[in-house]
Design a protein around this motif. Structure first.
Motif, PDB file in Angstrom:
ATOM      1  N   LEU A 165       0.831  -1.201   0.000  1.00 59.78           N
ATOM      2  CA  LEU A 165       0.000   0.000   0.000  1.00 59.78           C
ATOM      3  C   LEU A 165       0.869   1.257   0.000  1.00 59.78           C
ATOM      4  O   LEU A 165       0.546   2.242  -0.659  1.00 59.78           O
ATOM      5  CB  LEU A 165      -0.955  -0.016   1.201  1.00 59.78           C
ATOM      6  CG  LEU A 165      -2.033  -1.112   1.148  1.00 59.78           C
ATOM      7  CD1 LEU A 165      -2.778  -1.190   2.481  1.00 59.78           C
ATOM      8  CD2 LEU A 165      -3.001  -0.883   0.004  1.00 59.78           C
ATOM      9  N   ALA A 166       1.997   1.207   0.719  1.00 57.17           N
ATOM     10  CA  ALA A 166       2.922   2.354   0.742  1.00 57.17           C
ATOM     11  C   ALA A 166       3.674   2.479  -0.582  1.00 57.17           C
ATOM     12  O   ALA A 166       3.887   3.579  -1.080  1.00 57.17           O
ATOM     13  CB  ALA A 166       3.907   2.206   1.901  1.00 57.17           C
ATOM     14  N   ALA A 167       4.082   1.340  -1.152  1.00 50.34           N
ATOM     15  CA  ALA A 167       4.814   1.315  -2.431  1.00 50.34           C
ATOM     16  C   ALA A 167       3.811   1.144  -3.570  1.00 50.34           C
ATOM     17  O   ALA A 167       3.892   0.211  -4.362  1.00 50.34           O
ATOM     18  CB  ALA A 167       5.849   0.198  -2.428  1.00 50.34           C
ATOM     19  N   SER A 168       2.874   2.051  -3.651  1.00 52.84           N
ATOM     20  CA  SER A 168       1.751   1.916  -4.590  1.00 52.84           C
ATOM     21  C   SER A 168       2.188   1.859  -6.055  1.00 52.84           C
ATOM     22  O   SER A 168       1.481   1.304  -6.887  1.00 52.84           O
ATOM     23  CB  SER A 168       0.769   3.065  -4.383  1.00 52.84           C
ATOM     24  OG  SER A 168       1.436   4.316  -4.535  1.00 52.84           O
ATOM     25  N   LYS A 169       3.354   2.397  -6.373  1.00 45.91           N
ATOM     26  CA  LYS A 169       3.871   2.352  -7.746  1.00 45.91           C
ATOM     27  C   LYS A 169       5.088   1.435  -7.836  1.00 45.91           C
ATOM     28  O   LYS A 169       5.761   1.390  -8.862  1.00 45.91           O
ATOM     29  CB  LYS A 169       4.237   3.756  -8.216  1.00 45.91           C
ATOM     30  CG  LYS A 169       3.040   4.672  -8.282  1.00 45.91           C
ATOM     31  CD  LYS A 169       3.429   6.083  -8.659  1.00 45.91           C
ATOM     32  CE  LYS A 169       2.177   6.940  -8.672  1.00 45.91           C
ATOM     33  NZ  LYS A 169       2.455   8.324  -8.360  1.00 45.91           N
ATOM     34  N   GLY A 170       5.357   0.711  -6.771  1.00 42.41           N
ATOM     35  CA  GLY A 170       6.509  -0.183  -6.713  1.00 42.41           C
ATOM     36  C   GLY A 170       6.079  -1.635  -6.636  1.00 42.41           C
ATOM     37  O   GLY A 170       4.944  -1.979  -6.985  1.00 42.41           O
ATOM     38  N   ASP A 171       6.984  -2.465  -6.141  1.00 39.06           N
ATOM     39  CA  ASP A 171       6.726  -3.900  -6.032  1.00 39.06           C
ATOM     40  C   ASP A 171       7.177  -4.415  -4.683  1.00 39.06           C
ATOM     41  O   ASP A 171       8.144  -3.903  -4.099  1.00 39.06           O
ATOM     42  CB  ASP A 171       7.491  -4.660  -7.121  1.00 39.06           C
ATOM     43  CG  ASP A 171       6.904  -4.413  -8.497  1.00 39.06           C
ATOM     44  OD1 ASP A 171       5.780  -4.867  -8.734  1.00 39.06           O
ATOM     45  OD2 ASP A 171       7.578  -3.757  -9.320  1.00 39.06           O
ATOM     46  N   VAL A 172       6.481  -5.445  -4.194  1.00 36.84           N
ATOM     47  CA  VAL A 172       6.836  -6.111  -2.944  1.00 36.84           C
ATOM     48  C   VAL A 172       6.989  -7.596  -3.231  1.00 36.84           C
ATOM     49  O   VAL A 172       6.078  -8.230  -3.767  1.00 36.84           O
ATOM     50  CB  VAL A 172       5.761  -5.887  -1.855  1.00 36.84           C
ATOM     51  CG1 VAL A 172       6.104  -6.682  -0.595  1.00 36.84           C
ATOM     52  CG2 VAL A 172       5.619  -4.406  -1.541  1.00 36.84           C
ATOM     53  N   TYR A 173       8.150  -8.141  -2.877  1.00 36.67           N
ATOM     54  CA  TYR A 173       8.439  -9.563  -3.034  1.00 36.67           C
ATOM     55  C   TYR A 173       8.340 -10.200  -1.655  1.00 36.67           C
ATOM     56  O   TYR A 173       9.109  -9.884  -0.754  1.00 36.67           O
ATOM     57  CB  TYR A 173       9.826  -9.758  -3.646  1.00 36.67           C
ATOM     58  CG  TYR A 173       9.890  -9.190  -5.046  1.00 36.67           C
ATOM     59  CD1 TYR A 173       9.546  -9.977  -6.140  1.00 36.67           C
ATOM     60  CD2 TYR A 173      10.228  -7.858  -5.263  1.00 36.67           C
ATOM     61  CE1 TYR A 173       9.561  -9.454  -7.424  1.00 36.67           C
ATOM     62  CE2 TYR A 173      10.246  -7.323  -6.541  1.00 36.67           C
ATOM     63  CZ  TYR A 173       9.907  -8.124  -7.611  1.00 36.67           C
ATOM     64  OH  TYR A 173       9.906  -7.600  -8.887  1.00 36.67           O
ATOM     65  N   SER A 174       7.347 -11.080  -1.478  1.00 36.80           N
ATOM     66  CA  SER A 174       7.056 -11.711  -0.189  1.00 36.80           C
ATOM     67  C   SER A 174       7.629 -13.119  -0.176  1.00 36.80           C
ATOM     68  O   SER A 174       7.100 -14.008  -0.838  1.00 36.80           O
ATOM     69  CB  SER A 174       5.547 -11.774   0.035  1.00 36.80           C
ATOM     70  OG  SER A 174       4.988 -10.492  -0.081  1.00 36.80           O
ATOM     71  N   ILE A 175       8.689 -13.314   0.596  1.00 38.75           N
ATOM     72  CA  ILE A 175       9.355 -14.610   0.673  1.00 38.75           C
ATOM     73  C   ILE A 175       8.868 -15.345   1.913  1.00 38.75           C
ATOM     74  O   ILE A 175       8.967 -14.837   3.036  1.00 38.75           O
ATOM     75  CB  ILE A 175      10.886 -14.435   0.693  1.00 38.75           C
ATOM     76  CG1 ILE A 175      11.340 -13.774  -0.611  1.00 38.75           C
ATOM     77  CG2 ILE A 175      11.580 -15.782   0.913  1.00 38.75           C
ATOM     78  CD1 ILE A 175      12.804 -13.386  -0.641  1.00 38.75           C
TER      79      ILE A 175
END
Length: 189
Positions: free
Chosen positions: A54-64
């Motif tokens: 939600l904070a990185a709305s224009k980014g990506d999150v990789y959940s390991i």
């Protein structure tokens, strides 16, 4: 942006989840910007991944996450919160970090005993000014974190949080303590 989505909002199973108050402080320390690329290592149910996405709305999150149930919960929670920028990765870090793009923020909530190797990989993935936020609940892990950052190109800070939640009991109110959590932030210099 408001952090600390209520715990009850998440789809949960038997996988551990970082509590709202701790999650909120982790997010403050992570200082995620809209275009950031983030890795959440030991993602559990994905509660931190959701807040990061939600904070990185224009980014990506990789959940390991190594637990198959956790991977499923991450997917379900990502769908529930409309976070199409979350990319679940089933595996154990650091091997599961192979192929990640350069990262702005790495959040480590679990290392499966691979802290040294994870930090080695994190050091190469983060650019100058990148941040690592680590949480620890055991004395052994806190000592390991401090020792691991000796000699690395990071500025390390840390503090302990103790949360007590108010609950009603008859005509009275009591405080239920949660386990204390240590939060470390390391900025690459």
């Amino acid at each position: 942006m408001k952090f600390g989505i209520r715990d009850e909002e998440f789809i949960r199973g038997k996988v551990p989840m970082t509590k709202a108050e701790i999650r909120a402080m982790v997010m403050v320390q992570a200082d995620i910007q809209p275009g950031d690329t983030v890795a959440d290592i030991g993602a559990g149910t994905g509660s931190i991944s959701i807040e990061a996405a939600l904070a990185a709305s224009k980014g990506d999150v990789y959940s390991i996450e190594r637990n198959p149930e956790g991977i499923q919960l991450i997917r379900e929670n990502a769908e529930k919160f409309g976070c199409s920028n979350i990319h679940p990765i089933k595996g154990v870090a650091p091997d599961a970090m192979d192929g990640l793009p350069p990262l702005d923020v790495i959040i480590i909530g679990g290392s499966s005993g691979n802290m040294h190797e994870i930090l080695n990989r994190a050091e190469t993935l983060l650019s100058k000014g990148g941040r690592i936020v680590l949480t620890a609940v055991t004395a052994e892990t806190t000592g390991e974190i401090v020792k691991e950052f000796e000699g690395r190109p990071f500025r390390l800070e840390g503090f302990q949080m103790q949360i007590n939640r108010l609950r009603k009991l008859g005509h009275y109110h009591l405080y239920n303590p949660l386990s204390p959590v240590f939060i470390f932030t390391a900025e690459k210099i």
